[in-house]
Design a protein around this motif. Structure first.
Motif, short mmCIF file in Angstrom:
data_model
loop_
_atom_site.label_atom_id
_atom_site.label_comp_id
_atom_site.label_asym_id
_atom_site.label_seq_id
_atom_site.Cartn_x
_atom_site.Cartn_y
_atom_site.Cartn_z
N ASN A 189 0.85 -1.19 0.00
CA ASN A 189 0.00 0.00 0.00
C ASN A 189 0.89 1.25 0.00
OD1 ASN A 189 -2.29 1.62 0.14
ND2 ASN A 189 -2.35 1.55 2.38
N PHE A 190 1.62 1.43 -1.11
CA PHE A 190 2.59 2.52 -1.21
C PHE A 190 1.88 3.87 -1.41
CE2 PHE A 190 4.81 -1.12 -3.43
CZ PHE A 190 5.59 -1.46 -2.34
N SER A 191 2.57 4.93 -1.05
CA SER A 191 2.04 6.27 -1.31
C SER A 191 3.20 7.20 -1.63
CB SER A 191 1.26 6.79 -0.09
OG SER A 191 2.11 6.88 1.04
N LEU A 192 2.90 8.26 -2.38
CA LEU A 192 3.89 9.28 -2.69
C LEU A 192 4.03 10.22 -1.49
CD1 LEU A 192 2.70 10.09 -6.31
CD2 LEU A 192 4.72 8.75 -5.66
N THR A 193 5.11 11.00 -1.46
CA THR A 193 5.27 11.96 -0.38
C THR A 193 4.12 12.98 -0.43
OG1 THR A 193 6.73 13.23 -1.83
CG2 THR A 193 7.77 11.80 -0.21
N PRO A 194 3.67 13.47 0.72
CA PRO A 194 2.56 14.43 0.75
C PRO A 194 2.94 15.74 0.05
CG PRO A 194 3.00 13.52 2.93
CD PRO A 194 4.14 13.11 2.06
N ASP A 195 1.93 16.54 -0.24
CA ASP A 195 2.14 17.85 -0.83
C ASP A 195 3.05 18.68 0.08
OD1 ASP A 195 0.94 20.91 -0.73
OD2 ASP A 195 1.17 20.11 -2.76
N GLN A 196 4.17 19.14 -0.48
CA GLN A 196 5.20 19.80 0.33
C GLN A 196 4.68 21.09 0.98
OE1 GLN A 196 9.55 19.79 -0.75
NE2 GLN A 196 9.13 21.90 -1.26
N GLY A 197 3.97 21.89 0.22
CA GLY A 197 3.47 23.16 0.76
C GLY A 197 2.50 22.98 1.90
N LYS A 198 1.56 22.04 1.75
CA LYS A 198 0.57 21.80 2.80
C LYS A 198 1.23 21.22 4.04
CE LYS A 198 -3.84 19.52 3.79
NZ LYS A 198 -3.37 19.05 5.10
N LEU A 199 2.13 20.26 3.83
CA LEU A 199 2.80 19.64 4.97
C LEU A 199 3.66 20.65 5.71
CD1 LEU A 199 3.14 16.96 6.48
CD2 LEU A 199 5.09 16.45 4.99
N GLU A 200 4.28 21.56 4.97
CA GLU A 200 5.07 22.61 5.61
C GLU A 200 4.21 23.43 6.57
OE1 GLU A 200 6.75 26.76 4.06
OE2 GLU A 200 7.91 25.05 3.28
#
Length: 335
Positions: A189-200
């Motif tokens: 159940n792989f996933s890409l890294t989260p949205d950088q701006g939102k996570l910041e």
């Protein structure tokens, strides 16, 4: 080497591109000063630890300093490890780079500040206005300690507070960036890294509210299937499926900004690679003739722009999946 199974599953990276990945003019010198580190993080692609002893030699250190002085086209000197602060040559290289007006990036695990003999590092970095890129793979304690070891989160928070007191994250001359790494996959159940701006924004809100911490930017970095990440994937029989997942999420818009295109990555022996990931997989940068390169050969040639093509491998999909991933974080805003 890629297993037969994964080779059958994924498209060769150069085939996906449709042509060779070309090198641009070199402007970044990234130096892995050695594998000595006070931590042994589960995701470390360098496989650094307190038990490792490999580090820069005085001879290679002198060659690197000469390279820094001889080539004004180098705008950034990026120091990594291991814990770069622990390894031979750290301060001489910092000072050579700053004396020649170059930006210095120190990739810090933060906890090194509390090790005997390294308590002066925050003040030293502030004095020389080095940019600090610090690992904090989550803003929550449990996730960080699972990935990096018990007590690392608390030490990291204290270290950032020390940096804030010195002006990091507040003064325009003292840049503090944090790095997010996703947890290692335990299933398909792989996933890409989260949205950088939102996570910041999530990081900034939580750390400000709970610890009165400030920092400049968050950099999201994908776990490439090399080093300890590769070993973990192999133990869980996920190596080939993870490569295929990255292949399926290839984003051609990331290619222009790939860090390997304008940097040289140097190991503690003076060998040269296109990037830090190639370095860890022992995939050296090469001349058109196929000859591997060293710092000494660049000095002898009097040029940094000897490489025409970047050496690629299946793990390159880790830098080109989704929004992309580099030592400077995401490469595109949207997939």
């Amino acid at each position: 080497m890629v297993s037969t199974q994964s080779s059958n599953l994924i498209t060769p990276f150069q085939t996906k591109l449709g042509s060779a990945l070309t090198k641009n003019q070199i402007s970044v010198l990234q130096i892995n000063l050695g594998k000595r580190c006070n931590l042994a993080c589960s995701h470390c692609h360098v496989e650094a630890s307190p038990k490792r002893t490999e580090e820069l030699s005085p001879e290679i250190c002198e060659q690197l300093i000469k390279l820094i002085y001889n080539f004004p086209q180098i705008k950034i000197v990026d120091l990594t490890g291991g814990a770069p602060e622990m390894n031979y040559g750290f301060k001489p290289v910092v000072e050579a780079a700053r004396n020649t007006g170059k930006q210095v990036i120190v990739r810090s695990n933060l906890t090194i500040y509390f090790e005997k003999g390294f308590e002066d590092i925050p003040e030293y970095c502030a004095k020389h206005q080095t940019r600090i890129v610090a690992s904090l793979p989550c803003y929550l304690q449990d996730n960080v300690d699972k990935m990096r070891g018990a007590g690392v989160y608390d030490a990291s928070i204290r270290a950032i507070q020390i940096l804030n007191q010195l002006g990091y994250g507040k003064s325009s001359d003292l840049i503090l960036d944090l790095v997010y790494n996703p947890p290692l996959p335990k299933s398909e159940n792989f996933s890409l890294t989260p949205d950088q701006g939102k996570l910041e924004q999530d990081y900034k809100m939580f750390l400000q509210e709970h610890f009165d911490i400030q920092f400049n930017s968050l950099l999201t970095i994908t776990n490439l299937p090399i080093g300890r990440t590769k070993l973990s994937l192999q133990r869980n029989q996920l190596y080939a499926p993870y490569l295929k997942f990255l292949d399926n999420n290839f984003n051609p818009n990331t290619i222009e900004g790939l860090m390997c295109r304008n940097e040289l990555s140097v190991d503690y022996l003076g060998n040269v690679y296109d990037c830090d990931f190639n370095q860890m997989e022992n995939l050296p940068a090469k001349l058109p003739s196929g000859e591997a390169l060293t710092v000494a050969k660049f000095l002898e040639a009097g040029s940094l722009d000897l490489i025409e093509q970047v050496q690629t491998a299946p793990f390159c999909y880790g830098c080109t999946a989704g929004c992309g991933s580099s030592c400077g974080g995401a490469l595109t805003i949207n997939n």
